[in-house]
Scaffold this motif. Sequence first.
Motif, PDB file in Angstrom:
ATOM      1  N   SER A   1     -27.722  -2.946  23.904  1.00 59.65           N
ATOM      2  CA  SER A   1     -28.101  -3.038  22.482  1.00 59.65           C
ATOM      3  C   SER A   1     -28.512  -1.693  21.903  1.00 59.65           C
ATOM      4  O   SER A   1     -29.422  -1.609  21.078  1.00 59.65           O
ATOM      5  N   SER A   2     -27.871  -0.647  22.360  1.00 62.13           N
ATOM      6  CA  SER A   2     -28.258   0.695  21.934  1.00 62.13           C
ATOM      7  C   SER A   2     -27.055   1.427  21.381  1.00 62.13           C
ATOM      8  O   SER A   2     -25.921   1.160  21.785  1.00 62.13           O
ATOM      9  N   GLU A   3     -27.314   2.342  20.484  1.00 58.23           N
ATOM     10  CA  GLU A   3     -26.229   3.207  20.036  1.00 58.23           C
ATOM     11  C   GLU A   3     -26.705   4.653  20.004  1.00 58.23           C
ATOM     12  O   GLU A   3     -27.888   4.925  19.873  1.00 58.23           O
ATOM     13  N   LYS A   4     -25.739   5.521  20.184  1.00 57.48           N
ATOM     14  CA  LYS A   4     -26.019   6.952  20.142  1.00 57.48           C
ATOM     15  C   LYS A   4     -26.041   7.379  18.689  1.00 57.48           C
ATOM     16  O   LYS A   4     -25.080   7.126  17.951  1.00 57.48           O
ATOM     17  N   VAL A   5     -27.125   8.010  18.254  1.00 60.76           N
ATOM     18  CA  VAL A   5     -27.172   8.515  16.878  1.00 60.76           C
ATOM     19  C   VAL A   5     -27.560   9.986  16.921  1.00 60.76           C
ATOM     20  O   VAL A   5     -28.095  10.478  17.919  1.00 60.76           O
ATOM     21  N   TYR A   6     -27.265  10.670  15.846  1.00 59.72           N
ATOM     22  CA  TYR A   6     -27.558  12.095  15.781  1.00 59.72           C
ATOM     23  C   TYR A   6     -28.347  12.401  14.523  1.00 59.72           C
ATOM     24  O   TYR A   6     -28.088  11.823  13.468  1.00 59.72           O
ATOM     25  N   MET A   7     -29.308  13.317  14.651  1.00 59.11           N
ATOM     26  CA  MET A   7     -30.004  13.812  13.464  1.00 59.11           C
ATOM     27  C   MET A   7     -29.594  15.262  13.259  1.00 59.11           C
ATOM     28  O   MET A   7     -29.414  16.001  14.225  1.00 59.11           O
ATOM     29  N   SER A   8     -29.508  15.654  12.012  1.00 60.19           N
ATOM     30  CA  SER A   8     -29.127  17.042  11.744  1.00 60.19           C
ATOM     31  C   SER A   8     -30.359  17.862  11.372  1.00 60.19           C
ATOM     32  O   SER A   8     -31.434  17.320  11.107  1.00 60.19           O
ATOM     33  N   GLY A   9     -30.173  19.173  11.339  1.00 62.16           N
ATOM     34  CA  GLY A   9     -31.294  20.064  11.069  1.00 62.16           C
ATOM     35  C   GLY A   9     -31.448  20.404   9.596  1.00 62.16           C
ATOM     36  O   GLY A   9     -30.628  20.020   8.759  1.00 62.16           O
ATOM     37  N   THR A  10     -32.522  21.098   9.298  1.00 61.34           N
ATOM     38  CA  THR A  10     -32.749  21.581   7.937  1.00 61.34           C
ATOM     39  C   THR A  10     -32.426  23.075   7.875  1.00 61.34           C
ATOM     40  O   THR A  10     -31.629  23.530   7.065  1.00 61.34           O
ATOM     41  N   LEU A  11     -33.040  23.821   8.797  1.00 64.18           N
ATOM     42  CA  LEU A  11     -32.717  25.247   8.887  1.00 64.18           C
ATOM     43  C   LEU A  11     -31.269  25.427   9.317  1.00 64.18           C
ATOM     44  O   LEU A  11     -30.573  26.324   8.857  1.00 64.18           O
ATOM     45  N   TYR A  12     -30.857  24.587  10.238  1.00 62.57           N
ATOM     46  CA  TYR A  12     -29.498  24.642  10.769  1.00 62.57           C
ATOM     47  C   TYR A  12     -28.850  23.264  10.549  1.00 62.57           C
ATOM     48  O   TYR A  12     -28.919  22.400  11.426  1.00 62.57           O
ATOM     49  N   PRO A  13     -28.231  23.074   9.385  1.00 61.68           N
ATOM     50  CA  PRO A  13     -27.709  21.742   9.055  1.00 61.68           C
ATOM     51  C   PRO A  13     -26.646  21.237  10.025  1.00 61.68           C
ATOM     52  O   PRO A  13     -26.421  20.038  10.117  1.00 61.68           O
TER      53      PRO A  13
ATOM     54  N   LEU B   1     -26.801  21.273  13.214  1.00 61.03           N
ATOM     55  CA  LEU B   1     -27.358  20.721  14.464  1.00 61.03           C
ATOM     56  C   LEU B   1     -27.097  19.229  14.532  1.00 61.03           C
ATOM     57  O   LEU B   1     -27.212  18.522  13.524  1.00 61.03           O
ATOM     58  N   ARG B   2     -26.770  18.775  15.723  1.00 59.66           N
ATOM     59  CA  ARG B   2     -26.626  17.320  15.953  1.00 59.66           C
ATOM     60  C   ARG B   2     -27.491  16.965  17.157  1.00 59.66           C
ATOM     61  O   ARG B   2     -27.108  17.200  18.295  1.00 59.66           O
ATOM     62  N   VAL B   3     -28.667  16.434  16.867  1.00 60.15           N
ATOM     63  CA  VAL B   3     -29.621  16.126  17.944  1.00 60.15           C
ATOM     64  C   VAL B   3     -29.453  14.656  18.328  1.00 60.15           C
ATOM     65  O   VAL B   3     -29.739  13.757  17.537  1.00 60.15           O
ATOM     66  N   GLY B   4     -28.979  14.434  19.548  1.00 59.97           N
ATOM     67  CA  GLY B   4     -28.683  13.072  19.988  1.00 59.97           C
ATOM     68  C   GLY B   4     -29.920  12.282  20.348  1.00 59.97           C
ATOM     69  O   GLY B   4     -30.880  12.829  20.905  1.00 59.97           O
ATOM     70  N   MET B   5     -29.925  11.030  19.986  1.00 53.08           N
ATOM     71  CA  MET B   5     -30.974  10.130  20.431  1.00 53.08           C
ATOM     72  C   MET B   5     -30.413   8.720  20.546  1.00 53.08           C
ATOM     73  O   MET B   5     -29.282   8.451  20.125  1.00 53.08           O
ATOM     74  N   ARG B   6     -31.207   7.849  21.155  1.00 52.11           N
ATOM     75  CA  ARG B   6     -30.751   6.482  21.375  1.00 52.11           C
ATOM     76  C   ARG B   6     -31.504   5.560  20.428  1.00 52.11           C
ATOM     77  O   ARG B   6     -32.730   5.658  20.318  1.00 52.11           O
ATOM     78  N   ARG B   7     -30.761   4.718  19.729  1.00 57.92           N
ATOM     79  CA  ARG B   7     -31.405   3.758  18.837  1.00 57.92           C
ATOM     80  C   ARG B   7     -31.231   2.355  19.416  1.00 57.92           C
ATOM     81  O   ARG B   7     -30.103   1.915  19.646  1.00 57.92           O
ATOM     82  N   VAL B   8     -32.348   1.686  19.659  1.00 59.63           N
ATOM     83  CA  VAL B   8     -32.307   0.345  20.245  1.00 59.63           C
ATOM     84  C   VAL B   8     -32.435  -0.682  19.117  1.00 59.63           C
ATOM     85  O   VAL B   8     -33.429  -0.698  18.390  1.00 59.63           O
ATOM     86  N   ARG B   9     -31.431  -1.509  18.983  1.00 65.47           N
ATOM     87  CA  ARG B   9     -31.459  -2.569  17.965  1.00 65.47           C
ATOM     88  C   ARG B   9     -32.285  -3.746  18.455  1.00 65.47           C
ATOM     89  O   ARG B   9     -32.181  -4.157  19.613  1.00 65.47           O
TER      90      ARG B   9
ATOM     91  N   TYR C   1     -36.294   4.228  18.199  1.00 67.99           N
ATOM     92  CA  TYR C   1     -35.608   5.442  18.651  1.00 67.99           C
ATOM     93  C   TYR C   1     -36.206   5.900  19.972  1.00 67.99           C
ATOM     94  O   TYR C   1     -37.428   5.946  20.112  1.00 67.99           O
ATOM     95  N   VAL C   2     -35.325   6.222  20.887  1.00 69.72           N
ATOM     96  CA  VAL C   2     -35.765   6.608  22.222  1.00 69.72           C
ATOM     97  C   VAL C   2     -35.229   7.997  22.541  1.00 69.72           C
ATOM     98  O   VAL C   2     -34.051   8.284  22.310  1.00 69.72           O
ATOM     99  N   TYR C   3     -36.096   8.840  23.052  1.00 71.22           N
ATOM    100  CA  TYR C   3     -35.722  10.192  23.501  1.00 71.22           C
ATOM    101  C   TYR C   3     -34.627  10.033  24.546  1.00 71.22           C
ATOM    102  O   TYR C   3     -34.754   9.246  25.482  1.00 71.22           O
ATOM    103  N   ASP C   4     -33.576  10.805  24.399  1.00 70.74           N
ATOM    104  CA  ASP C   4     -32.362  10.532  25.160  1.00 70.74           C
ATOM    105  C   ASP C   4     -31.930  11.764  25.947  1.00 70.74           C
ATOM    106  O   ASP C   4     -31.614  12.797  25.362  1.00 70.74           O
ATOM    107  N   THR C   5     -31.902  11.632  27.262  1.00 67.77           N
ATOM    108  CA  THR C   5     -31.518  12.765  28.110  1.00 67.77           C
ATOM    109  C   THR C   5     -30.098  12.619  28.650  1.00 67.77           C
ATOM    110  O   THR C   5     -29.675  13.411  29.485  1.00 67.77           O
TER     111      THR C   5
ATOM    112  N   GLU D   1     -38.311  16.096  19.626  1.00 69.24           N
ATOM    113  CA  GLU D   1     -39.665  15.620  19.963  1.00 69.24           C
ATOM    114  C   GLU D   1     -40.149  14.569  18.971  1.00 69.24           C
ATOM    115  O   GLU D   1     -40.876  13.652  19.329  1.00 69.24           O
ATOM    116  N   ASN D   2     -39.774  14.738  17.710  1.00 66.05           N
ATOM    117  CA  ASN D   2     -40.326  13.867  16.662  1.00 66.05           C
ATOM    118  C   ASN D   2     -39.555  12.582  16.448  1.00 66.05           C
ATOM    119  O   ASN D   2     -40.087  11.629  15.870  1.00 66.05           O
ATOM    120  N   MET D   3     -38.298  12.558  16.853  1.00 65.76           N
ATOM    121  CA  MET D   3     -37.451  11.386  16.619  1.00 65.76           C
ATOM    122  C   MET D   3     -37.547  10.973  15.142  1.00 65.76           C
ATOM    123  O   MET D   3     -37.439  11.827  14.276  1.00 65.76           O
TER     124      MET D   3
END
Lengths: 526, 526
Positions: free
Chosen positions: B11-23, B25-33, B54-58, B112-114
Amino acid sequence: MDNNIKITYPSSEKVYMSGTLYPDLRVGMRRVRLTPTVDIVDGKKVMTDNAPVYVYDTSGPYSDPDVEIDLKRGLPKLRAPWIAKRKPGDTQMALAKRGVITEEMEYVAIRENMNCAELGIETHITPEFVRQEVAAGRAVIPANINHPEAEPMVIGTNFLVKINTNIGNSATTSGIDEEVEKAVWSCKWGGDTLMDLSTGDNIHETREWILRNCPVPVGTVPMYQAFEKVNGRAEDLTWEIFRDTLLEQCEQGVDYFTIHCGIRLKNVPLSQGRLTGMVSRGGSIISKWCMVHKEESFLYSHFDDICDICREYDVAISLGDGLRPGSIHDANDAAQFAELDTMGELVERAWAKDVQAFIEGPGHVPMQKIRANMDRQIEKCHGAPFYTLGPLVTDIAPGYDHITSAIGASMIGWYGTAMLCYVTPKEHLALPMKDDVRTGVVTYKIAAHAADIAKGHPGATIRDNALSKARYEFRWKDQFNLALDPERALEYYKTSNDVEGRYCTMCGPNFCAARISHSLKDCDQQ
Amino acid sequence: MDNNIKITYPSSEKVYMSGTLYPDLRVGMRRVRLTPTVDIVDGKKVMTDNAPVYVYDTSGPYSDPDVEIDLKRGLPKLRAPWIAKRKPGDTQMALAKRGVITEEMEYVAIRENMNCAELGIETHITPEFVRQEVAAGRAVIPANINHPEAEPMVIGTNFLVKINTNIGNSATTSGIDEEVEKAVWSCKWGGDTLMDLSTGDNIHETREWILRNCPVPVGTVPMYQAFEKVNGRAEDLTWEIFRDTLLEQCEQGVDYFTIHCGIRLKNVPLSQGRLTGMVSRGGSIISKWCMVHKEESFLYSHFDDICDICREYDVAISLGDGLRPGSIHDANDAAQFAELDTMGELVERAWAKDVQAFIEGPGHVPMQKIRANMDRQIEKCHGAPFYTLGPLVTDIAPGYDHITSAIGASMIGWYGTAMLCYVTPKEHLALPMKDDVRTGVVTYKIAAHAADIAKGHPGATIRDNALSKARYEFRWKDQFNLALDPERALEYYKTSNDVEGRYCTMCGPNFCAARISHSLKDCDQQ
């Protein structure tokens, strides 16, 4: 059912120490034999003996080859002659207050100290010290006069940290055979007391089998049986039904009762704002009763009557924490602390009637909030022993809650908790099977022992030091025999090693730090 | 070897957040539905949504269905364009000191902030804060310019506590396939960094496979390879052999080196009075060299040269604790603390050359002595991140040392340790197999997470609260999906339950505290 269960430990023998005040006492312990250290000096083998290590032993007669076990007959009635001499109302606490050192008190003093005297290790634990602690309520020796099979043990902050294991079937699983087998199994691995939490059918008969064959004190939650008597309708419970259940279990020999007397009508609503409401079975049942009847709980209003019953049999009261937090979110909240404060009042009322008592604690508590629990318990409950379930320091690891809880248990044990209720890997998921009981008990022996070391219990590090010495000297068998779970250590080792080797697969021969470290000695001499 | 390993979570999907200073950037994390909460209000079903967690994803690209994995080709080179812009000597620390917020710094701040911002949770972790921490040496972003496959992560006391897993074969066991599989497996369960501790043959080739396919920073102990080059004869080691080994590994892309530079000739004899001498492989090898040559260690005397090499590749130095105690008996002794003090000198010399560094710590330490370790490390090592192995709080539980050490790890993590080196159930007994890696990683995720909660990391309790809410509402699948090990939780539950049920076998239907607790609400309304 195998009628002749025996417990064995590798390279170990059952030994007994006798008393001074009571020379006839035979306090059982386990002595682990070690092999000698072998050094090469000037090309010659030099052997140096390693002293045997004494281990606190909860396995009772099951590990004594000279005792014939017959589950149908039950264990020998060790305490029967001591009890025969006493009068009604002679609880351990009543006797302690009158200045009497009982057989049980000398027994537990010897049991706590093992062979410290022989090793020249000073100890504060004398029979007189035990008496003082019991008189003051800081220690409990659970010892129903109708459970003479149990070997005396003591629960108190100034003694070894103890662990309790829960067994018992529910309506949907397991039979009597299995529960008796689990009880003995728990004693094999080191459980100090045993709670039979059976619900469903055959509750009386299951308990009878366990009591007659259990070498450690047995606790119950009498509400479970009372609840069965009203077919699971909390509102139909009455004081009379509960009282009769207590009497029935007192007669059978239960050593301590968890009773949720600390729940007050006014405090029940405090649980409503919680993330996880109420997670105590006994607590939720009596709360339901309170809410339906809009009346103070009969466990609270009849507390003096409960004490009068317990006093006749010397059953200890474990004041159950019905409002313990079921999640770290709910830890240390108003509901939990209101109940703790009530328990502080009640424990003094129990003591006034010479009834031994201790206090149950949480539950789920994040690390930074554990100390506050212990400090408040000491303050509000006047030094009565604390008996906690874990606490679990995080909620996110179902399947590993023996570990999440062992972390909290070690810490709260160090801070002063006297007994830790084990948690198995199946917590929150299913009833524990035999191997879960083993894992749970060993995990909690770790927590209790870590706390004993941190508290500076006399002789607590003897076994650690002997094991580490064996490890450093490649005496593999000694290392395993001294382990809390010799069978598992050997099994893991054998996955890829030879027991006679001077190295292991972790590093291989060239990379073994211990080998290189030993060789530094030779460098010095050059 | 399966060339196309994928990692999935329920029940999880891979999602990415982008940066502000560096738009870009694609920071991967796991989202649990999660499933909705179902209430019955006035006889009608009312559904209330539960926000995804959201779960920190290694797990890196392995859990992204859109990335095609090919172990022979290696992972995508995420950091290559960032690195391409930089000049020689532009370590993260050098840039931080010059006021530059790198892509890596913004990446780790987001990671770190998810989704804290979305949830309205305040956080101290901004890209600028990361920069300041790196500049001050209080945080390390291990990021060899030749390991562009690794996703940036940060090690520091003011961030999430990280865990490292050790893998690697020894002369007697396992092949390359197995090690790569273990590396990915470790990332699946949550390992933040990975140390390849291989010895024996194929050490270079094994490392190459791991580096090209590892989404987390990789550490090594270069001495192991140098030692192989001299056929296991410590006395034959030279600075030149060691230097060439460093260069070889820098070129390959190792992100941090454990080097036992803190061992001084004068301090080696301090280990001789110990119960368990020296238990560090690297430490014992260099100590042997010192003792044979009666000379200061070349790791110490060439420390500046080592820093010069590391600076060119931005390899972080993990100052190895060769004199860590191997038993609780030896904890906090003169040998251990002498080395710690030396590491405090060295870390400042590393910083002077803009080399990132952290400090390794014990080992075996009883609970009451853990705080002193942390306090002394902070004082003597000027706030450099501490990276500890456990510590194990008792020596008597081989087969359960993931647990004895998780207790100490949780505590020292709370006190400020930035990264915990995992310990598996096979510690002291054999090399870990795949399932041991899983148990070790999950156990250490527990320890690290418990510490994050205790330290008050922003959002640390979101997952706990969501899981506990699911548990209380009988949303079993949500409970499992939010667990650190969903597969094990489900497996245990299924031993005797039905996933759709409104109770479990722990209590059966009548005795379920949660059911009764829910019913109290109805009492209120009457």
